[in-house]
Scaffold this motif. Structure first.
Motif, mmCIF file in Angstrom:
data_model
loop_
_atom_site.group_PDB
_atom_site.id
_atom_site.type_symbol
_atom_site.label_atom_id
_atom_site.label_comp_id
_atom_site.label_asym_id
_atom_site.label_seq_id
_atom_site.Cartn_x
_atom_site.Cartn_y
_atom_site.Cartn_z
ATOM 1 N N GLU A 132 -13.359 15.397 0.252
ATOM 2 C CA GLU A 132 -13.870 14.549 1.331
ATOM 3 C C GLU A 132 -13.788 15.199 2.703
ATOM 4 O O GLU A 132 -14.424 14.742 3.650
ATOM 5 N N LEU A 133 -12.987 16.262 2.867
ATOM 6 C CA LEU A 133 -12.863 16.905 4.176
ATOM 7 C C LEU A 133 -14.202 17.489 4.613
ATOM 8 O O LEU A 133 -14.886 18.150 3.830
ATOM 9 N N GLN A 134 -14.567 17.234 5.854
ATOM 10 C CA GLN A 134 -15.826 17.711 6.397
ATOM 11 C C GLN A 134 -15.565 18.788 7.454
ATOM 12 O O GLN A 134 -14.618 18.686 8.233
ATOM 13 N N LEU A 135 -16.437 19.769 7.486
ATOM 14 C CA LEU A 135 -16.351 20.791 8.515
ATOM 15 C C LEU A 135 -16.861 20.240 9.843
ATOM 16 O O LEU A 135 -17.589 19.251 9.884
ATOM 17 N N ASP A 136 -16.476 20.896 10.938
ATOM 18 C CA ASP A 136 -16.905 20.496 12.282
ATOM 19 C C ASP A 136 -16.623 19.028 12.558
ATOM 20 O O ASP A 136 -17.448 18.313 13.140
ATOM 21 N N THR A 137 -15.467 18.557 12.124
ATOM 22 C CA THR A 137 -15.115 17.146 12.268
ATOM 23 C C THR A 137 -13.715 17.026 12.851
ATOM 24 O O THR A 137 -12.794 17.723 12.422
ATOM 25 N N ASP A 138 -13.552 16.155 13.847
ATOM 26 C CA ASP A 138 -12.230 15.862 14.392
ATOM 27 C C ASP A 138 -11.566 14.779 13.561
ATOM 28 O O ASP A 138 -12.193 13.767 13.229
ATOM 29 N N TYR A 139 -10.295 14.985 13.227
ATOM 30 C CA TYR A 139 -9.512 13.996 12.486
ATOM 31 C C TYR A 139 -8.267 13.655 13.305
ATOM 32 O O TYR A 139 -7.675 14.531 13.927
#
Length: 327
Positions: A217-224
């Motif tokens: 589920e981890l997405q690139l270019d994404t702030d968490y």
């Protein structure tokens, strides 16, 4: 490696327990040169493959007074449920520079290093995650990690949480996004760690300073937003590019009172969509000047430490420990 060696099938609905400490050291005659060492409660002299039947409901529980599940060459897990509690390493594959530990499917829960030392998964060669659900934690008093390999660590699929004092670096040749989080201050046992919008939500069983997390589920270019005991933390991506920084926060506080050891994390059911897209390394924040140093010619004096930092920059406290997470 899955075509080599012995095969162990965990029958659906079966519960299998192995305990003890089977240690043998064989030396060259008249010397202290070690020829062989067998120190796993469940040990294979050759490569070993572990799988389950159709339902994948069979369980292997290993309680080890030394190391848990060991192979002299390769180890491949293709299914079933494996639970390991070990005084030393939870899993160890022993051939220097050759052994490959591969997780293709199944569920592994590893609590290692219950004695003086011990990694969760330790390979003298390489580790490859292609699928399955893995939670692994190491000793908290020695420089050990949930994952430790002399060679490469590749993450191509599955859900992984690896916790410890330190974790070995994941290879940038991995095809699934991952996070490598190193905390500036150790998190006390009982700290609640969550990555909002993902399945990373668990309570640390031991003092923890390093966490590796990966899931489809981890997405690139994404702030968490990463929180510990509800406080948002600051973090950066790994060296080859990673995730944007989270919001600044306060260092985590130890839990109140004492209690029973926390439960192992619950992992998501079902399949999740793989991430798309690429990613560039995040910009590094500017370095703080050394205390007492004069500014370059023509530059204004730096702000006093008590003043507010520039917009977008986290607070820094004396000693450089203002950021809760360090790269």
């Amino acid at each position: 490696t899955s075509a080599a060696g012995a095969t162990l099938i965990l029958a659906d609905g079966s519960s299998n327990q192995v305990s003890g400490s089977y240690v043998a050291r064989i030396y060259k005659e008249g010397t202290t040169k070690k020829l062989h060492k067998y120190d796993g409660a469940f040990y294979s002299k050759m490569s070993m493959n572990i799988g389950g039947e159709e339902e994948g409901s069979g369980t292997l529980t290993i309680t080890a007074e030394n190391e848990g599940l060991d192979s002299e060459l390769h180890l491949t897990v293709n299914g079933g449920n494996i639970v390991i509690q070990a005084q030393n390493d939870g899993i160890n594959t022993n051939e220097d520079g050759v052994s490959v530990t591969t997780i293709n499917a199944g569920t592994l829960q590893i609590n290692a290093g219950l004695g003086a030392e011990g990694d969760g998964i330790d390979s003298n060669g390489h580790i490859v995650f292609n699928g399955g659900t893995v939670y692994t934690i190491s000793n908290d008093r020695s420089p050990d990690g949930g994952i430790d390999a002399d060679g490469e660590i590749l993450i191509n699929g599955g859900c992984l949480i690896a916790a410890g004092t330190r974790n070995d670096t994941v290879s940038t040749d991995s095809t699934q996004p991952y996070m490598e989080l190193s905390f500036a201050s150790a998190l006390p046992a009982g700290s609640q760690v969550e990555l909002e919008g993902t399945s990373l939500s668990f309570t640390t069983e031991k003092t923890t300073q390093s966490i590796v997390f990966s899931a489809p589920e981890l997405q690139l270019d994404t702030d968490y937003a990463l929180t510990v005991n509800g406080a948002v933390q600051q973090y950066t991506g790994h060296a080859a590019g990673g995730f944007g920084g989270g919001m600044g926060g306060q260092p985590p506080q130890p839990p109140e009172g004492q209690g029973t050891p926390p439960d192992l994390p619950e992992f998501p059911d079902g399949q999740m969509e793989p991430p798309d897209g690429g990613m560039e390394p995040p910009d590094r924040p500017p370095e703080s000047p050394d205390p007492g140093s004069a500014p370059p010619d023509g530059q204004p004096e730096p702000p006093d430490r008590a003043e507010e930092p520039p917009d977008g920059q986290p607070h820094r406290m004396p000693g450089g420990r203002g950021e809760t997470l360090a790269e």
